[in-house]
Design a protein around this motif. Structure first.
Motif, PDB file in Angstrom:
ATOM      1  N   ALA B 301       0.834  -1.204   0.000  1.00  0.00           N
ATOM      2  CA  ALA B 301       0.000   0.000   0.000  1.00  0.00           C
ATOM      3  C   ALA B 301       0.875   1.264   0.000  1.00  0.00           C
ATOM      4  O   ALA B 301       0.578   2.238  -0.689  1.00  0.00           O
ATOM      5  CB  ALA B 301      -0.935  -0.007   1.204  1.00  0.00           C
ATOM      6  N   ASP B 312      -2.920   5.309   0.662  1.00  0.00           N
ATOM      7  CA  ASP B 312      -4.266   4.839   0.983  1.00  0.00           C
ATOM      8  C   ASP B 312      -4.337   4.428   2.459  1.00  0.00           C
ATOM      9  O   ASP B 312      -4.225   3.251   2.803  1.00  0.00           O
ATOM     10  CB  ASP B 312      -4.609   3.652   0.063  1.00  0.00           C
ATOM     11  CG  ASP B 312      -6.059   3.210   0.232  1.00  0.00           C
ATOM     12  OD1 ASP B 312      -6.749   3.718   1.148  1.00  0.00           O
ATOM     13  OD2 ASP B 312      -6.497   2.346  -0.548  1.00  0.00           O
ATOM     14  N   ALA B 315      -6.967   1.777   3.764  1.00  0.00           N
ATOM     15  CA  ALA B 315      -6.560   0.396   3.475  1.00  0.00           C
ATOM     16  C   ALA B 315      -5.506  -0.065   4.474  1.00  0.00           C
ATOM     17  O   ALA B 315      -5.566  -1.184   5.009  1.00  0.00           O
ATOM     18  CB  ALA B 315      -6.019   0.297   2.050  1.00  0.00           C
TER      19      ALA B 315
END
Lengths: 122, 414
Positions: B301, B312, B315
């Motif tokens: 990520a 993000d 996430a």
């Protein structure tokens, strides 16, 4: 390799066991011993009388001390043994885990120190 | 130009680095005597360092080293056996086996050796160090510093563990699938420990520790190659490659610490990231999630910022939630709190951190104090933030990170 399986159990708990359970356990030990023998792993094995039948002997200052009772006063006591032949410790651990004592007490596993390995080479 | 003896020495050292574990594993596979194998190999390396500078590096350095080590060991066995006339036939058998092995391809026993070191009959705390020593050839002092134990204590534990392998009959074998779990965990843990210790020295000033990171990746590759069906083995390799990809970006040209959020994505190693992504998706296909895959997914990520230009955080927060439910360590909880601060604000992150404050282990854990200081600073609580920065600065051993934290602390007053 040869291994010694030492069975350590809580004697008082075993003594308090109801008769049917005792019979069940004897049957389990017979089956286990039979399995060991059939596989060729069995070398020796005996049950020991409880610690009330134990006498400990030690010589101190040239005097023989004879004491009524076991060497170490712990909750679990040596109750019997098997000597087995196993390729390696994994095989020996498998046998120890199958021993009925593994569920009621502890099975201590020790390799035999073969005489040829420790006697001085001449 | 390097002189010939120097080239020979470098070749011997490279052979040692690359072949040490393979040779120890091979030499000890049948006897289970790791210590004796290491002794024989040490003799062989000494002979190589003496001879190669004069005669040149042999075509197959590994085969040469093995031949010498094996001769040493056969000599030792022969000396022992000839004293026992009744065992003459054993000597013949031993020689026959050795002779036959000469013609065959050297089988790679490293993985078996690693699993022998990770055996449940070996004290858990020494499993990872034992793997590092027998497979990587690190000396006890180096391992001791990585595991925060005195060299004498570590040396003793390693000697005892090697004696146990020989005396209790611990086999060299890759465990069956059913029993793999616990042991694979220990092997992966050792690899991760080696890597993490090396990675925490970003400047690469301490070559020994730098080697630990490289060797961690090398071992991770070995396990992932040999067990491509194990998702966590793939996950760990992916995790290490993601981290390794950022190595150079962690320092500015002036040697200053650059936090992840401020790193220049162009400096990240694209090839390593691509390889890590491929490993991770391969691991995910198994449908079994584990801690290393989750940690690698967090790294993935972060790595995605090079494509999207942003991080993000929702996430990442979800991944840390999942990770916390598996591992539940305070270290994971701190990372989770940081992600929480990014998604729900500094106050929420700080609240999550304060809950952890009761854990005494965190008193000496720099990332806890740095995270706390950062969030307090965001909330404008200058005196508390400055106090937390002081704690973090006092606990940091890397001078560049210390300077970075000092800079942050100084900026508070403006």
């Amino acid at each position: 390799m040869r291994y010694m399986l030492m069975i350590n159990n809580d004697e008082s708990a075993l003594a308090a066991m109801p008769i049917e359970k005792t019979q069940q356990m004897s049957a389990a030990y017979s089956a286990y011993t039979e399995a060991l023998k059939k596989s060729g792993a069995w070398l020796a094995g005996e049950r020991l009388r409880p610690t009330q039948a134990t006498t400990s002997v030690r010589i101190a200052d040239g005097k023989t001390n004879v004491i009524d009772g076991p060497y170490a006063d712990t909750k679990e006591q040596l109750a019997g043994f098997y000597m087995i032949e196993a390729a390696d410790i994994d095989t020996a651990i498998e046998w120890a885990a199958r021993c009925p004592a593994a569920s009621t007490g502890t099975v201590e596993l020790r390799p035999i120190w073969e005489m040829a390995d420790y006697l001085p080479k001449t | 130009m390097e002189s010939r003896p120097e080239i020979a020495r470098a070749a011997a050292e490279a052979a040692a680095r690359q072949s040490y574990g393979k040779l120890v594993a091979w030499l000890a596979a049948r006897t289970r005597d790791v210590a004796a194998a290491e002794d024989a190999l040490a003799d062989a390396f000494a002979a190589a360092l003496e001879r190669w500078p004069k005669s040149g590096v042999p075509e197959k350095p590994e085969a040469w080293l093995l031949a010498v080590a094996r001769r040493r060991r056969v000599d030792a066995v022969r000396r022992r056996l000839t004293r026992e006339a009744a065992r003459d036939h054993l000597q013949l058998i031993a020689e026959e086996i050795e002779a036959r092995m000469t013609d065959e391809e050297l089988p790679d026993e490293r993985l078996r050796l690693m699993f022998a070191c990770a055996h449940p009959a070996i004290e858990p705390g020494v499993r990872a160090p034992l793997i590092l020593q027998t497979v990587l050839g690190f000396d006890a002092a180096t391992i001791a510093s990585a595991f925060l134990v005195s060299p004498a204590t570590m040396g003793q534990r390693l000697v005892r563990a090697k004696a146990r392998i020989r005396e209790t009959g611990i086999p060299f074998r890759v465990p069956e699938r059913a029993e793999l779990g616990e042991r694979l965990d220990a092997v992966l843990e050792a690899i991760y420990a080696a890597f993490a210790e090396g990675w925490s020295d970003p400047a690469g000033t301490e070559t020994r520790r730098r080697n630990l990171a490289t060797e961690g990746i090398w071992l991770g590759r070995l396990v992932a190659t040999l067990m491509p069906q194990e998702p966590e083995a793939l996950g760990l390799l992916a995790l290490m490659l993601f981290a390794e990809a950022r190595r150079t970006a962690r320092r500015s040209a002036e040697g200053d610490f650059v936090p992840l959020a401020e790193q220049d994505c162009d400096q990240w190693d694209r090839a390593l990231i691509d390889e890590a992504e491929a490993l991770l998706s391969h691991a995910a296909a198994s449908g079994v999630v584990g801690r290393y895959q989750l940690e690698a997914a967090v790294q993935s990520a972060h790595a995605a910022r090079r494509l999207t230009g942003r991080t993000d955080w929702p996430a990442i927060r979800a991944l840390y939630d999942a990770l916390f439910s598996i591992v539940g360590s305070p270290v994971v909880a701190i990372n989770r709190a940081v992600a929480l601060a990014e998604t729900e604000g500094a106050m929420a992150g700080l609240a999550a951190l304060y809950v952890l404050g009761d854990d005494k282990r965190l008193d000496e854990y720099q990332p806890y104090w740095a995270a706390r200081a950062g969030l307090l600073a965001k909330l404008g609580q200058v005196p508390q933030a400055s106090e937390a920065y002081d704690r973090a600065i006092g606990l940091e051993r890397d001078p560049a990170v210390r300077r970075f934290l000092q800079g942050k602390r100084a900026a508070l007053r403006n």
